[in-house]
Motif scaffolding. Structure first.
Motif, PDB file in Angstrom:
ATOM      1  N   GLU A  40      49.120 -39.248 -20.551  1.00  0.00           N
ATOM      2  CA  GLU A  40      49.775 -37.582 -21.323  1.00  0.00           C
ATOM      3  C   GLU A  40      48.982 -36.665 -20.553  1.00  0.00           C
ATOM      4  N   ASP A  41      49.602 -35.799 -20.434  1.00  0.00           N
ATOM      5  CA  ASP A  41      48.938 -34.285 -20.176  1.00  0.00           C
ATOM      6  C   ASP A  41      49.119 -33.621 -21.495  1.00  0.00           C
ATOM      7  N   LEU A  42      47.933 -32.630 -21.929  1.00  0.00           N
ATOM      8  CA  LEU A  42      47.837 -31.794 -22.987  1.00  0.00           C
ATOM      9  C   LEU A  42      48.380 -30.490 -22.438  1.00  0.00           C
ATOM     10  N   VAL A  43      49.145 -29.795 -23.142  1.00  0.00           N
ATOM     11  CA  VAL A  43      49.449 -28.424 -22.736  1.00  0.00           C
ATOM     12  C   VAL A  43      49.039 -27.339 -23.879  1.00  0.00           C
ATOM     13  N   PHE A  44      48.473 -26.370 -23.375  1.00  0.00           N
ATOM     14  CA  PHE A  44      47.592 -25.494 -24.596  1.00  0.00           C
ATOM     15  C   PHE A  44      48.619 -23.980 -24.336  1.00  0.00           C
ATOM     16  N   THR A  45      48.724 -23.166 -25.415  1.00  0.00           N
ATOM     17  CA  THR A  45      49.057 -21.817 -25.125  1.00  0.00           C
ATOM     18  C   THR A  45      48.355 -21.262 -26.550  1.00  0.00           C
TER      19      THR A  45
END
Ligand SMILES: [Mg+2]
Length: 300
Positions: A40-45
């Motif tokens: 999985e990739d993690l996405v941040f904002t």
């Protein structure tokens, strides 16, 4: 109102709420601990909501602000095709605001969090002369599958979810469904996940207005776009509001012409509004004319 008291109250309510399996330590320590899954990739904002810039205390309730602060960040996760994992919420506020205000703020924020199954895993609290909120959200996507702004190609069709201009219209009339829509935007998370699975080639959420956000997507994709289809206008909204009004928080995305994009995702309509073209990066045409981005630019 004492900081420890407020934090304890929030913590009691969070412990009853959603807790992602990936968050192995939530509120209560110096850091939250996340144990990501393989493949999985993690996405941040992270997104600010600032008094005097994004809202006024006279017109926006604590609930409106709590909702909006999280909704803005969730909308960014939606734009990446991400599924929510956890958020961190930093809140600064004047000491003159009562404990009731803080409770109402977290009530709305946590109720939206529960609806989209994102855990509040920490944050910060400070006193300041204005209300300033910063929400950081983390989401997950299958490895390499995040929807980007940079991968649209000339020849792709351009689509939007939902209707446009409703938030700007609501902001001008300050009543009715459009105003409620402005106050309580709905992040399009289910649509974002569906678009990732349908093979959309790029995606961005409409936070600052179609003309500006489409130009941003085009710039990142080193292409242009021609808007040729009728825009799906929200009730009462003008074409100007649909083009340049911000805060609709719908998804703008592209897909290869042969991709099978449905007319609806759940109950949310999907409308084709144009085509990606070879052009100077960032150029957008509407009705045969070059469109000047007129959306909301904080530094304009
Ligand atoms: Mg965004």
């Amino acid at each position: 109102m004492r900081e420890t008291g407020i934090v304890d109250a929030i913590r009691r309510r969070v412990s009853k709420g959603t807790r992602s399996a990936l968050v192995v330590q939530g509120m209560g320590d110096d850091c939250a601990v996340l144990r990501p899954r393989a493949r999985e990739d993690l996405v941040f904002t992270t997104d600010f909501v600032i008094e005097g810039r994004h809202f006024e205390l006279a017109t926006h309730s604590a609930q409106d602000i709590g909702h909006k602060a999280l909704a803005r960040s969730l909308s960014d996760l939606a734009a990446m095709g991400g599924e929510p994992v956890f958020c961190l919420v930093s809140l600064a506020l004047p000491t003159t605001l009562a404990a009731r205000w803080v409770k109402a703020f977290y009530d709305a924020l946590l109720s939206l969090a529960a609806r989209f199954q994102i855990s509040l895993a920490g944050g910060d609290l400070a006193s300041f002369e204005k209300v300033v909120v910063d929400v950081m959200c983390c989401g997950r996507v299958p490895r390499g599958k995040a929807l980007l702004r940079s991968s649209a190609k000339a020849g792709d069709d351009v689509f939007v979810t939902g209707e446009l201009g409703g938030s700007a219209h609501g902001f001008s009339v300050r009543r009715g469904a459009a105003w409620r829509r402005h106050l309580r935007p709905e992040p399009r998370l289910a649509a974002g996940t569906a678009l990732r699975k349908l093979g959309a080639t790029s995606c961005i959420d409409l936070s600052d207005g179609l003309s500006l956000d489409l130009a941003r997507l085009c710039r990142e994709s080193k292409a242009g776009a021609k808007l040729d289809g009728a825009l799906p206008l929200a009730r009462g909204a003008s074409v100007e509001e649909a083009l340049h009004g911000g805060e609709d928080y719908e998804l703008l995305f592209t897909a290869r012409p042969w991709a099978k994009i449905p007319k609806r995702i759940g109950r949310l309509p999907v409308t084709r509004i144009g085509t990606m073209v070879q052009a100077k990066a960032g150029q957008v045409w509407f009705g045969g004319r070059l469109l000047r981005p007129g959306g909301f630019d904080h530094f304009a």
